[in-house]
Design an enzyme around this catalytic site. Structure first.
Site, PDB file in Angstrom:
ATOM      1  N   GLY A 245       0.499  23.310 -66.437  1.00 10.16           N
ATOM      2  CA  GLY A 245      -0.641  23.823 -67.185  1.00 10.16           C
ATOM      3  C   GLY A 245      -1.463  24.763 -66.323  1.00 10.16           C
ATOM      4  N   SER A 246      -2.738  24.852 -66.618  1.00  8.04           N
ATOM      5  CA  SER A 246      -3.604  25.802 -65.927  1.00  8.04           C
ATOM      6  C   SER A 246      -3.938  25.335 -64.514  1.00  8.04           C
ATOM      7  CB  SER A 246      -4.897  26.006 -66.713  1.00  8.04           C
ATOM      8  OG  SER A 246      -5.738  24.868 -66.603  1.00  8.04           O
ATOM      9  N   THR A 247      -4.248  26.291 -63.658  1.00 11.34           N
ATOM     10  CA  THR A 247      -4.612  25.980 -62.276  1.00 11.34           C
ATOM     11  C   THR A 247      -5.895  25.161 -62.216  1.00 11.34           C
ATOM     12  OG1 THR A 247      -3.472  27.938 -61.428  1.00 11.34           O
ATOM     13  CG2 THR A 247      -5.214  27.011 -60.051  1.00 11.34           C
ATOM     14  N   ASP A 248      -6.856  25.460 -63.059  1.00 13.30           N
ATOM     15  CA  ASP A 248      -8.118  24.713 -63.048  1.00 13.30           C
ATOM     16  C   ASP A 248      -7.897  23.240 -63.369  1.00 13.30           C
ATOM     17  OD1 ASP A 248      -9.519  26.969 -62.377  1.00 13.30           O
ATOM     18  OD2 ASP A 248     -10.191  27.409 -64.419  1.00 13.30           O
ATOM     19  N   VAL A 249      -7.091  22.947 -64.374  1.00 13.43           N
ATOM     20  CA  VAL A 249      -6.812  21.550 -64.722  1.00 13.43           C
ATOM     21  C   VAL A 249      -5.960  20.897 -63.643  1.00 13.43           C
ATOM     22  CG1 VAL A 249      -5.734  20.011 -66.405  1.00 13.43           C
ATOM     23  CG2 VAL A 249      -7.061  21.979 -67.187  1.00 13.43           C
ATOM     24  N   GLY A 250      -5.017  21.643 -63.079  1.00  7.54           N
ATOM     25  CA  GLY A 250      -4.201  21.104 -61.996  1.00  7.54           C
ATOM     26  C   GLY A 250      -5.036  20.662 -60.812  1.00  7.54           C
ATOM     27  N   GLU A 268       2.899  22.516 -61.629  1.00 10.66           N
ATOM     28  CA  GLU A 268       3.448  23.833 -61.959  1.00 10.66           C
ATOM     29  C   GLU A 268       2.372  24.515 -62.784  1.00 10.66           C
ATOM     30  OE1 GLU A 268       4.649  26.785 -63.897  1.00 10.66           O
ATOM     31  OE2 GLU A 268       5.913  25.418 -65.062  1.00 10.66           O
ATOM     32  N   CYS A 302       4.102  30.914 -68.531  1.00 12.31           N
ATOM     33  CA  CYS A 302       3.447  30.999 -67.224  1.00 12.31           C
ATOM     34  C   CYS A 302       4.041  32.077 -66.335  1.00 12.31           C
ATOM     35  CB  CYS A 302       3.505  29.641 -66.525  1.00 12.31           C
ATOM     36  SG  CYS A 302       5.154  28.918 -66.480  1.00 12.31           S
TER      37      CYS A 302
END
EC number: 1.2.1.3
Length: 501
Positions: A245-250, A268, A302
């Site tokens: 998913g998104s970098t912020d959520v990661g 990822e 992505c």
């Protein structure tokens, strides 16, 4: 066709929604709270199903089931050969239900039905077959110890209970890239699909039961990231979490894992991938690959080649060809076989993409084609190309996750490499050239996890992919993916009177 949109005519019968409850310990059950949420058809914005909304209490129940299945159940104690037979049976059932699964992803996420039928769902089955083939080939090694009085060897053991959090852009393939290697390794798991695209995951749960996968091995908790997803990431009895998913959520997931039990984390994440088109590239092929790389799956991918860099010697010709071909890139109902692009996944993503398009206009980029929503129903957006994009613009820097291409010019190979690497992301890149020395230099110089040369989206079951920099910390697909769900144990014992070392 009107304004680049197909008429949507289709003879495909829409799917019957059969499974809408949580799947825990082999049973479909309501959420403990009794809450539900609506899933929306992005073709028209209408409700297609009401799904159980799981939260922390349901995650606890699912983790308990997975923990019991791991600590006391047959799955991790089977031979790899026995696990492989059941995983292959699972793959058989997926192949028997290809059309139904492709329909579910089309009405749930706006994915092209033909794409699902001939690519996504067969690839999903393929991931399970590939990992079934690996299940009985997991082994450690005998060590050549430096101390002659010791004998040592390693074991590869399943990591335990896994939390797999699935994105909405490829709900079937991403389900398989996480669940298949985890199953092959002998892990048990709790899967949280994206709230936008939960229907196919629940159908896969049903098929796993039919295949004979033991209860508790695969559990599905539908719900929202802020509740169900957060509960998985912070759960003290989850041994590992895998997220796409998104970098912020990661980043939030990694923080939750560190604050709880220091569980292992595979991420990822986002991308802003470059496609470098050099002067010796075939112009027609370059335009086709650039459009495919950016607009495939409506740009909701992505590794999309959303930054296209063209060497100055062919820039004008490539731009002309791109604009010409983009106007023939048809947008329409995902069940229409003439459509190349369906609706964006939901209203929020639709509005986000349109907002970025406005940023591009306001910041001074030149809109070459597209730039508007299509129709007054559903979440359809024209394929959009901007030229004269500079590195300080939001459309250059941010992952838009939609059909928006930023087009730039470069002079030298060195400048092209510098431009390609000028991003916080590092997921993928493409190179179009006939010069093998140039290809070698550029592919070695770009900081990205997978490089496609004279092609794009060259995915394969045996080929790992993943990110550099802020695009993640793991590799999925291939044997590398299996390692995400294994841990190494060393066994050492004294050795006396050895005839040789």
């Amino acid at each position: 066709m009107e304004n680049g949109k197909c008429n949507g005519a289709t003879t495909v019968k829409l799917p019957e929604i059969k499974f809408t409850k949580l799947f825990i310990n082999g049973q479909f059950i309501d959420a403990a709270s009794g809450k539900t949420f609506e899933t929306i058809d992005p073709r028209n914005g209408e409700v297609i199903a009401t799904i159980a909304e799981g939260d922390k209490e349901d995650v606890d129940l699912a983790v308990n089931a997975a923990r019991y299945a791991f600590d006391h159940g047959p799955w991790p104690r089977m031979t790899g050969f026995e696990r492989a037979k059941l995983i292959n049976k699972f793959a058989d059932l997926i192949e028997e239900n290809i059309e139904e699964l492709a329909k579910l992803d089309a009405v749930d996420g706006g994915k092209l039905f033909q794409l699902g039928k001939y690519a996504d769902i067969p690839a999903t089955a393929g991931h399970f077959r590939y990992n079934a083939g690996a299940a009985d080939k997991i082994h450690g090694e005998t060590l050549k110890m430096t101390r002659q009085s010791l004998f040592g060897y390693t074991l590869k053991e399943p990591i335990g209970v896994v939390g797999n959090i699935i994105p909405w852009n490829f709900p079937s393939i991403m389900f398989a890239t996480k669940v298949a290697p985890a199953m092959a390794a002998g892990c048990t798991m709790v899967v949280k699909p994206a709230e936008q695209t939960s229907l196919s995951a629940l159908f896969y749960a049903h098929l796993s039961k039919e295949a004979g996968i033991p209860d508790g091995v695969l559990n599905i908790v539908t719900g929202f990231g802020s509740t169900a997803g957060a509960a998985i990431a912070s759960h003290m009895d989850v041994d590992k979490v895998s997220f796409t998913g998104s970098t912020d959520v990661g980043r939030k997931i990694m923080q939750a894992a560190a604050a709880s039990n220091l569980k292992k984390v595979s991420l990822e994440l986002g991308g802003k991938s470059p496609l470098l088109i050099f002067n010796d590239a075939d112009i027609d092929k370059a335009a086709d690959l650039a459009l495919l790389g950016c607009f495939y799956n409506k740009g909701e991918i992505c590794v999309a080649s959303s930054r296209v860099f063209v060497q100055e010697g062919i820039y004008d010709k490539v731009v002309e060809k791109l604009v010409e071909k983009a106007k023939d890139w048809t947008v329409g109902d995902p069940f229409d076989s003439t459509a190349r692009q369906g609706p964006q996944v939901d209203k929020r993503q639709f509005e986000k993409i349109l907002s970025y398009i406005e940023h591009g206009k306001n910041e001074g980029a030149t809109l070459l084609t597209g730039g508007k929503a299509i129709g007054d129903k559903g979440y359809f957006i024209q394929p959009t190309i901007f030229a004269d994009v500079t590195e300080d613009m939001k459309i250059y820097q941010d992952e838009i996750f939609g059909p928006v291409m930023s087009l730039m010019k470069f002079k030298t190979v060195e400048e092209g490499i510098k431009c390609a690497n000028n991003t916080k992301y590092g997921l993928a890149a493409g190179i179009l050239s006939q010069d093998i020395d140039l290809i070698n230099t550029v592919s070695r110089s770009i900081k990205a996890g997978i490089i496609w040369v004279n092609c794009y989206f060259g995915f394969d079951l045996d080929c790992p992919y993943g990110g550099y920099k802020m695009s993640g910390n793991c590799r999925e697909s291939g044997m590398d993916a299996l390692d995400n769900y294994l841990q190494t144990k060393s066994v050492v014992m004294p050795l006396h009177n050895s005839p040789w070392m």
